[in-house]
Design an enzyme around this catalytic site. Structure first.
Site, PDB file in Angstrom:
ATOM      1  N   ASP A 103       0.805  -1.227   0.000  1.00  0.00           N
ATOM      2  CA  ASP A 103       0.000   0.000   0.000  1.00  0.00           C
ATOM      3  C   ASP A 103       0.840   1.280   0.000  1.00  0.00           C
ATOM      4  O   ASP A 103       0.294   2.372   0.133  1.00  0.00           O
ATOM      5  CB  ASP A 103      -0.971  -0.015   1.190  1.00  0.00           C
ATOM      6  CG  ASP A 103      -0.279  -0.245   2.535  1.00  0.00           C
ATOM      7  OD1 ASP A 103       0.900  -0.647   2.549  1.00  0.00           O
ATOM      8  OD2 ASP A 103      -0.929  -0.036   3.567  1.00  0.00           O
ATOM      9  N   GLU A 184      12.086  -3.893  11.256  1.00  0.00           N
ATOM     10  CA  GLU A 184      13.121  -3.250  10.450  1.00  0.00           C
ATOM     11  C   GLU A 184      14.406  -3.028  11.231  1.00  0.00           C
ATOM     12  O   GLU A 184      15.503  -3.276  10.733  1.00  0.00           O
ATOM     13  CB  GLU A 184      12.642  -1.965   9.769  1.00  0.00           C
ATOM     14  CG  GLU A 184      11.797  -0.979  10.562  1.00  0.00           C
ATOM     15  CD  GLU A 184      10.333  -1.373  10.720  1.00  0.00           C
ATOM     16  OE1 GLU A 184      10.045  -2.175  11.639  1.00  0.00           O
ATOM     17  OE2 GLU A 184       9.475  -0.859   9.993  1.00  0.00           O
TER      18      GLU A 184
HETATM   19  C1  UGA Z   1       3.928  -0.882   9.008  1.00  0.00           C
HETATM   20  C2  UGA Z   1       5.251  -1.122   8.241  1.00  0.00           C
HETATM   21  O1  UGA Z   1       5.298  -0.339   7.059  1.00  0.00           O
HETATM   22  C3  UGA Z   1       5.347  -2.592   7.864  1.00  0.00           C
HETATM   23  O2  UGA Z   1       6.489  -2.820   7.064  1.00  0.00           O
HETATM   24  C4  UGA Z   1       5.376  -3.401   9.137  1.00  0.00           C
HETATM   25  O3  UGA Z   1       5.419  -4.770   8.823  1.00  0.00           O
HETATM   26  C5  UGA Z   1       4.088  -3.118   9.921  1.00  0.00           C
HETATM   27  O4  UGA Z   1       3.912  -1.712  10.151  1.00  0.00           O
HETATM   28  C6  UGA Z   1       4.136  -3.805  11.276  1.00  0.00           C
HETATM   29  O5  UGA Z   1       5.096  -3.562  12.011  1.00  0.00           O
HETATM   30  O6  UGA Z   1       3.239  -4.543  11.617  1.00  0.00           O
HETATM   31  P1  UGA Z   1       1.349  -0.802   8.218  1.00  0.00           P
HETATM   32  O7  UGA Z   1       0.985   0.108   7.124  1.00  0.00           O
HETATM   33  O8  UGA Z   1       1.051  -0.368   9.623  1.00  0.00           O
HETATM   34  O9  UGA Z   1       2.910  -1.186   8.114  1.00  0.00           O
HETATM   35  O10 UGA Z   1       0.724  -2.241   8.007  1.00  0.00           O
HETATM   36  P2  UGA Z   1       0.108  -2.920   6.712  1.00  0.00           P
HETATM   37  O11 UGA Z   1       0.301  -2.099   5.491  1.00  0.00           O
HETATM   38  O12 UGA Z   1      -1.249  -3.373   7.070  1.00  0.00           O
HETATM   39  O13 UGA Z   1       1.020  -4.217   6.599  1.00  0.00           O
HETATM   40  C7  UGA Z   1       2.374  -4.161   6.221  1.00  0.00           C
HETATM   41  C8  UGA Z   1       2.644  -5.118   5.054  1.00  0.00           C
HETATM   42  O14 UGA Z   1       2.418  -6.461   5.486  1.00  0.00           O
HETATM   43  C9  UGA Z   1       1.714  -4.873   3.854  1.00  0.00           C
HETATM   44  O15 UGA Z   1       2.436  -5.042   2.648  1.00  0.00           O
HETATM   45  C10 UGA Z   1       0.646  -5.945   4.005  1.00  0.00           C
HETATM   46  O16 UGA Z   1       0.107  -6.368   2.772  1.00  0.00           O
HETATM   47  C11 UGA Z   1       1.410  -7.080   4.692  1.00  0.00           C
HETATM   48  N1  UGA Z   1       0.540  -7.880   5.587  1.00  0.00           N
HETATM   49  C12 UGA Z   1      -0.320  -7.293   6.465  1.00  0.00           C
HETATM   50  C13 UGA Z   1       0.589  -9.257   5.499  1.00  0.00           C
HETATM   51  O17 UGA Z   1       1.356  -9.813   4.690  1.00  0.00           O
HETATM   52  N2  UGA Z   1      -0.237  -9.997   6.313  1.00  0.00           N
HETATM   53  C14 UGA Z   1      -1.113  -9.439   7.191  1.00  0.00           C
HETATM   54  O18 UGA Z   1      -1.853 -10.170   7.878  1.00  0.00           O
HETATM   55  C15 UGA Z   1      -1.147  -8.042   7.275  1.00  0.00           C
HETATM   56 MN    MN Z   2       0.907  -0.150   5.023  1.00  0.00          MN
END
Ligand code: UGA
Ligand code: MN
Length: 239
Positions: A103, A184
């Site tokens: 995203d 990270e």
């Molecule tokens: C932030 C950071 O940008 C992420 O790199 C980090 O992993 C995350 O916080 C964290 O620490 O949990 P954020 O925008 O808050 O990200 O979270 P999402 O965009 O919902 O998820 C991060 C990435 O992991 C996305 O590419 C999403 O597609 C993926 N994701 C999310 C999964 O692969 N599985 C899930 O159940 C949820």
């Molecule tokens: Mn995100």
């Protein structure tokens, strides 16, 4: 040099639109290999169909989150990013690794800049936390500290999209923990990174070339759609 762009992704109604938008950015980038890491037991057909149409070189690999993480606050995208990292370590010896969520929004100029990463490069990320930006602090061309609203006793308080790594600098010990908010930092520490090794990009970290955008969650429709009447909306069954 080739850029290896690792994107974790998981199924939800916003997945295809997010991946479509990101794909259309990546299609403008020369010499990029997209590693899409699916949070699923097997690679999803829906993701696959988006990837095929891009014409980009890609690897679609999957590893689901462990069952214990299926509720509330959990580290997102770790199992799948780990398997992508393993793939990279086994198959690639040269190039630059960059992690980007499905995203995020990226300026094409960032790819030009991070392609020259010697060890680890860093740059600001927009739309992060209370400060609205997370960035290394640069003095006389060197990184001397970090500006981040959530330092949390991290050695490198940066966002996942705020750094790139030369694949030659990836150690065998490189790993990412299942600890929310520390993925990270612990990854960079596992590379034995020293602050002097960091190469600041984006005009000494004065420009924002990547944003941590978030899409508003789609509300479940209250009306049942009659799929037969509308023809084949077969993709809906995934949700
Ligand atoms: C932030 C950071 O940008 C992420 O790199 C980090 O992993 C995350 O916080 C964290 O620490 O949990 P954020 O925008 O808050 O990200 O979270 P999402 O965009 O919902 O998820 C991060 C990435 O992991 C996305 O590419 C999403 O597609 C993926 N994701 C999310 C999964 O692969 N599985 C899930 O159940 C949820
Ligand atoms: Mn995100």
């Amino acid at each position: 040099k080739m850029i290896y762009y690792i994107t974790p992704t998981y199924p939800r109604p916003e997945q295809v639109p997010e991946l479509t938008r990101l794909a259309h950015t990546l299609m403008h980038v020369p010499r990029i290999h997209w590693i899409v890491a699916d949070d699923q037991p097997i690679c999803s057909d829906l993701v696959s169909s988006v990837l095929k149409r891009t014409g980009l070189p890609y690897t679609h690999i999957s590893s689901p989150k462990p069952f214990i993480y299926k509720s509330s606050n959990f580290p997102r995208g770790v199992a799948n990013r780990r398997v992508a990292l393993n793939w990279l370590q086994e198959h690639v010896t040269e190039g630059v690794l960059y992690f980007g969520d499905d995203d995020n929004t990226v300026d094409l100029q960032l790819f030009d800049e991070l392609r020259n990463t010697k060890k680890v490069s860093m740059f600001p990320v927009g739309l992060i936390g209370d400060y609205g930006v997370s960035s290394p602090i640069v003095k006389e061309g060197k990184v001397v500290g970090f500006f981040d609203s959530w330092p949390a006793a991290r050695t490198f308080p940066v966002d996942m999209a705020g750094f790139a790594v030369n694949i030659g600098f990836l150690k065998e010990t490189a790993n990412m923990p299942f600890i929310a908010g520390h993925e990270e930092d612990r990854f960079l520490v596992s590379l034995d990174l020293q602050i002097d090794d960091i190469e600041p990009l984006a005009d000494n970290c004065t420009k924002i070339l990547v944003w941590h955008t978030k899409t508003v969650k789609h509300k479940k429709p209250t009306l049942k759609i009659n799929i037969n009447k509308l023809g084949s909306i077969s993709k809906y069954e995934n949700f």
